[in-house]
Design an enzyme around this catalytic site. Structure first.
Site, mmCIF file in Angstrom:
data_model
loop_
_atom_site.group_PDB
_atom_site.id
_atom_site.type_symbol
_atom_site.label_atom_id
_atom_site.label_comp_id
_atom_site.label_asym_id
_atom_site.label_seq_id
_atom_site.Cartn_x
_atom_site.Cartn_y
_atom_site.Cartn_z
ATOM 1 N N GLY A 1 67.768 83.734 62.558
ATOM 2 C CA GLY A 1 67.254 82.382 62.440
ATOM 3 C C GLY A 1 66.495 82.151 61.144
ATOM 4 C CG HIS B 1 61.318 74.941 66.774
ATOM 5 N ND1 HIS B 1 60.574 73.943 67.370
ATOM 6 C CD2 HIS B 1 62.622 74.586 66.929
ATOM 7 C CE1 HIS B 1 61.378 73.037 67.871
ATOM 8 N NE2 HIS B 1 62.637 73.392 67.613
ATOM 9 N N PRO B 2 59.255 73.585 64.445
ATOM 10 C CG PRO B 2 60.211 71.657 63.551
ATOM 11 C CD PRO B 2 60.559 72.981 64.135
ATOM 12 C CB ALA C 1 59.640 75.936 70.108
ATOM 13 N N GLY C 2 57.547 77.295 67.656
ATOM 14 C CA GLY C 2 57.155 78.542 67.018
ATOM 15 C C GLY C 2 58.297 79.516 66.863
ATOM 16 C CG HIS D 1 48.867 86.919 77.087
ATOM 17 N ND1 HIS D 1 49.799 87.360 76.158
ATOM 18 C CD2 HIS D 1 48.867 87.839 78.083
ATOM 19 C CE1 HIS D 1 50.332 88.487 76.589
ATOM 20 N NE2 HIS D 1 49.797 88.806 77.747
#
Length: 341
Positions: free
Chosen positions: A174, A179-180, A182-183, A93
């Site tokens: 943001g 995010h390192p 969590a994307g 997905h």
């Protein structure tokens, strides 16, 4: 753009549904912890959870007062940030983050404008707390090129990771970097969406992709339908899993294109090549009216018991593992009754 960091008590008390999609479907212990994080918030009903190993994705359906639902979603995001490393994630997905997408859906007397306000406020909240890049989509979008979720997901996690700092690809909220672990995450407001898949009696994934291209709205097919083709593993009739080619769809408005028309269109397309349909499935829940519309199409007596009308609809669509509690209103009523007892 001005985004609220909070919302007033009147809005916090209004009923809302959310259907967060998480990029984890292969580790049941992780999925269980994420579900528990949702259920720890008072007033929130976790109505459904579905995991798919081929997609490596889990979908949660929760409903309750808007303020409580937002608190539960924040707990879900916190858990996903801890548990999921997108650099190690693989699956069929499309996805951009550990919590890939969080839609807010108005229920009862809640308006779409309120759902938009809620989505934007929640996006600001998680961007600030988790240092997450947030993209606002659907009715909550503030840019025309981000209304469609597929446009936000262009290039998926890997492509966005390379492009997020470029002009036009920066998030709405943001930092302009992933995010390192969590994307990124897409947060939006939309009407009720039905995630509906049809499995073909075939293993030819290219064939399912061709059908998807023909039937989706962007290809000149069914209005308010998005579709793609995948190869998935499903439980066989005797127990062992079997490989199926799947036409995976989002029905954005069942009043425009009802489920029976989706089924019949895919069946006709497959029949042209001598392929039959094996079954279909719902990911999450659907409004009661979507099932009753199928029953009406079949001329089932409108005075028949609801369960009989639902059974007729499910049989026609060959819905796998169907339960009347897949109707949102029936599931919510059951959850409220259980909570009150």
């Amino acid at each position: 753009m001005t985004v609220m960091s909070d919302f007033p008590g009147e809005l916090a008390d209004r009923l809302v549904e959310s259907v967060p999609n998480v990029s984890e479907g292969r580790r049941p212990d992780v999925v269980e912890r994420l579900a528990t994080a949702i259920k720890t918030v008072p007033g929130v009903h976790l109505l459904d959870r579905t995991s798919d190993a081929s997609h490596n994705r889990s979908v949660f359906t929760l409903a309750g007062p808007a303020g409580s639902v937002s608190d539960a979603l924040e707990q879900l995001v916190a858990g996903a940030v801890r548990e999921i490393d997108m650099d190690r994630h693989t699956g069929e997905h499309p996805r951009i983050g550990a919590v890939d997408v969080i839609p807010f859906v108005p229920l009862a007397d809640k308006t779409m404008d309120e759902a938009i306000e809620l989505a934007r406020a929640f996006g600001a909240r998680i961007a600030d707390r988790f240092d997450l890049p947030v993209y606002l989509y659907a009715r909550a979008a503030v840019r025309g090129d981000r209304v469609k979720l597929a446009d936000v997901r262009r290039g998926q996690y890997e492509g966005l990771k390379a492009e997020i700092g470029q002009r036009g690809r920066e998030p709405d909220l943001g930092p302009a970097r992933m995010h390192p672990s969590a994307g990124a995450v897409a947060v939006g407001a939309r009407p009720f969406l039905i995630a509906y898949n049809i499995n073909l009696d075939s293993t030819d994934v290219e064939f399912s992709k061709r059908i998807a291209r023909r039937i989706r709205e962007s290809g000149g097919g069914l209005a308010k339908v998005q579709a793609n083709g995948f190869s998935v593993e499903v439980a066989g009739p005797a127990g062992p899993s079997v490989t199926r080619a799947q036409v995976s769809m989002n029905v954005l408005d069942f009043a425009v294109t009802p489920l029976w028309r989706v089924w019949e269109t895919v069946r006709a397309e497959a029949a042209e090549d001598g392929i039959e349909l094996a079954e279909s499935e719902l990911i999450g829940l659907a409004p009661l009216a979507a099932f009753l519309d199928v029953a009406d199409h079949l001329d089932v007596d409108g005075d028949a018991p609801i369960d009989d009308r639902l059974a007729a609809a499910a049989s026609y669509l060959r819905l796998r593992d169907f339960s009347p509690l897949q109707a949102l209103e029936l599931r919510l009523d059951a959850a409220r009754s259980t909570a009150a007892s």
